[in-house]
Design an enzyme around this catalytic site. Structure first.
Site, PDB file in Angstrom:
ATOM      1  N   HIS A  97      61.503  25.187 -15.671  1.00 58.73           N
ATOM      2  CA  HIS A  97      61.764  24.736 -17.047  1.00 58.73           C
ATOM      3  C   HIS A  97      60.799  23.604 -17.386  1.00 58.73           C
ATOM      4  O   HIS A  97      60.456  22.783 -16.536  1.00 58.73           O
ATOM      5  CB  HIS A  97      63.223  24.268 -17.173  1.00 58.73           C
ATOM      6  CG  HIS A  97      63.632  24.050 -18.593  1.00 58.73           C
ATOM      7  ND1 HIS A  97      63.326  22.888 -19.268  1.00 58.73           N
ATOM      8  CD2 HIS A  97      64.271  24.852 -19.479  1.00 58.73           C
ATOM      9  CE1 HIS A  97      63.786  22.989 -20.514  1.00 58.73           C
ATOM     10  NE2 HIS A  97      64.358  24.178 -20.662  1.00 58.73           N
ATOM     11  N   GLU A 169      58.652  29.873 -23.394  1.00 59.62           N
ATOM     12  CA  GLU A 169      59.144  28.708 -24.123  1.00 59.62           C
ATOM     13  C   GLU A 169      57.979  27.773 -24.451  1.00 59.62           C
ATOM     14  O   GLU A 169      57.577  26.961 -23.597  1.00 59.62           O
ATOM     15  CB  GLU A 169      60.145  27.934 -23.262  1.00 59.62           C
ATOM     16  CG  GLU A 169      61.360  28.723 -22.854  1.00 59.62           C
ATOM     17  CD  GLU A 169      62.541  27.798 -22.589  1.00 59.62           C
ATOM     18  OE1 GLU A 169      63.521  27.893 -23.329  1.00 59.62           O
ATOM     19  OE2 GLU A 169      62.450  26.958 -21.686  1.00 59.62           O
TER      20      GLU A 169
HETATM   21  C1  PEP Z   1      65.669  25.020 -23.499  1.00 61.67           C
HETATM   22  O1  PEP Z   1      66.454  24.282 -22.939  1.00 61.67           O
HETATM   23  O2  PEP Z   1      64.934  25.711 -22.823  1.00 61.67           O
HETATM   24  C2  PEP Z   1      65.620  25.067 -24.952  1.00 61.67           C
HETATM   25  C3  PEP Z   1      64.978  26.048 -25.491  1.00 61.67           C
HETATM   26  O3  PEP Z   1      66.271  24.097 -25.683  1.00 61.67           O
HETATM   27  P1  PEP Z   1      66.545  24.112 -27.280  1.00 61.67           P
HETATM   28  O4  PEP Z   1      67.152  25.443 -27.577  1.00 61.67           O
HETATM   29  O5  PEP Z   1      67.474  22.975 -27.483  1.00 61.67           O
HETATM   30  O6  PEP Z   1      65.224  23.933 -27.950  1.00 61.67           O
END
Ligand code: PEP
Length: 267
Positions: A97, A169
């Protein structure tokens, strides 16, 4: 319909036993009588509450951990082993992450060790990849993400590779409410697929789910998940609300997205 994934990353939230209990009760209530067939829901609480979640999660929700260590046991203060995760029946673990990469300076190499350790013990990695805003400005986002994929899948057999769930992400979209365009997400999906296809061939690559994560909420699911043809979403803040989590699961599972539905058993 292809199975989709909804991963709730609770991060360092639910900061007491009573908040945790409250969350679990609410989640059970929200799911009661609702049909959610095409979606695997995974909830990843803080490690200290994994055992409690393991006992009390509704049976149609899988347990995920937020991290794991690559060594099996020994003098590694604060780390969590794959055996510990297996012991509490965590079927998934979030690896790499961006907050781990940022605050714990986790490298691509370490991420790869963790992926292999998890796979070896039959725990499915939810591998997070993504570029920073600077990478994107410099035009190297695709190279960065491909590089993360290559390192994470190094020495992983094709059969094992299919057990991995990739979460794209973009770091600048996490916790920021800055929302990428569908086309940009779709482009990165292609980049990830290409990197996987180079390693394993297109049919294995086709079977590796790719999720989107970053400021997801129910009203944005079409733009962030369905239009860019992602296989689901990884959700941070909104997953703290069981009601939202279930709405999102139903939306991506194709059951509609409105609040006013009566449970399927009653309709
Ligand atoms: C995450 O924790 O990977 C995340 C995407 O957080 P958020 O949805 O709060 O942006």
């Amino acid at each position: 319909m292809k199975k989709r994934y909804l991963v709730g990353n609770l991060k360092m939230n639910l900061n007491s036993v009573s908040e945790t209990e409250h969350y679990l009760v609410a989640l059970k209530k929200e799911l009661f009588g609702k049909r959610i067939e095409n979606v695997e829901i995974v909830v990843a609480p803080s490690s200290i509450y994994l055992e409690r979640f393991s006992r009390e999660l509704p049976e149609n929700v899988s347990l995920g951990a937020q991290d794991v260590f690559w060594e099996k046991e020994g003098s590694y203060t604060s780390q969590i082993s794959t055996s510990m995760l297996n012991d509490v029946h965590a079927g998934f673990v979030v690896i790499g992450h961006s907050e781990r990469r940022l605050y714990a300076h986790e490298t691509d190499g370490e991420v790869g060790w963790k992926v292999r350790a998890a796979l070896h013990e039959n725990i499915r990695p939810i591998l997070c990849v993504g570029e920073t805003a600077e990478d994107r400005e410099r035009g190297v986002a695709a190279d960065i993400v491909s590089g993360q994929i290559v390192e994470a899948f190094r020495d992983v057999s094709p059969m094992m590779a299919e057990r991995v769930v990739v979460a794209y992400e973009p770091r600048w979209a996490i916790g920021s409410d800055v929302i990428p365009e569908s086309e940009d997400i779709f482009e990165m999906r292609i980049v990830i697929h290409r990197a996987l296809a180079e390693a394993y061939g297109p049919s294995v690559a086709d079977r590796i789910p790719v999720l989107y994560g970053g400021s997801v909420k129910e009203s944005l699911l079409d733009r962030l998940c369905l239009e860019p043809r992602m296989d689901g979403v990884l959700v941070g803040r909104e997953s703290l609300y069981p009601h939202e989590l279930v709405r999102m699961a139903r939306h991506i599972g194709g059951y509609g997205s409105t609040d006013s539905e009566v449970s399927d058993n009653n309709s």
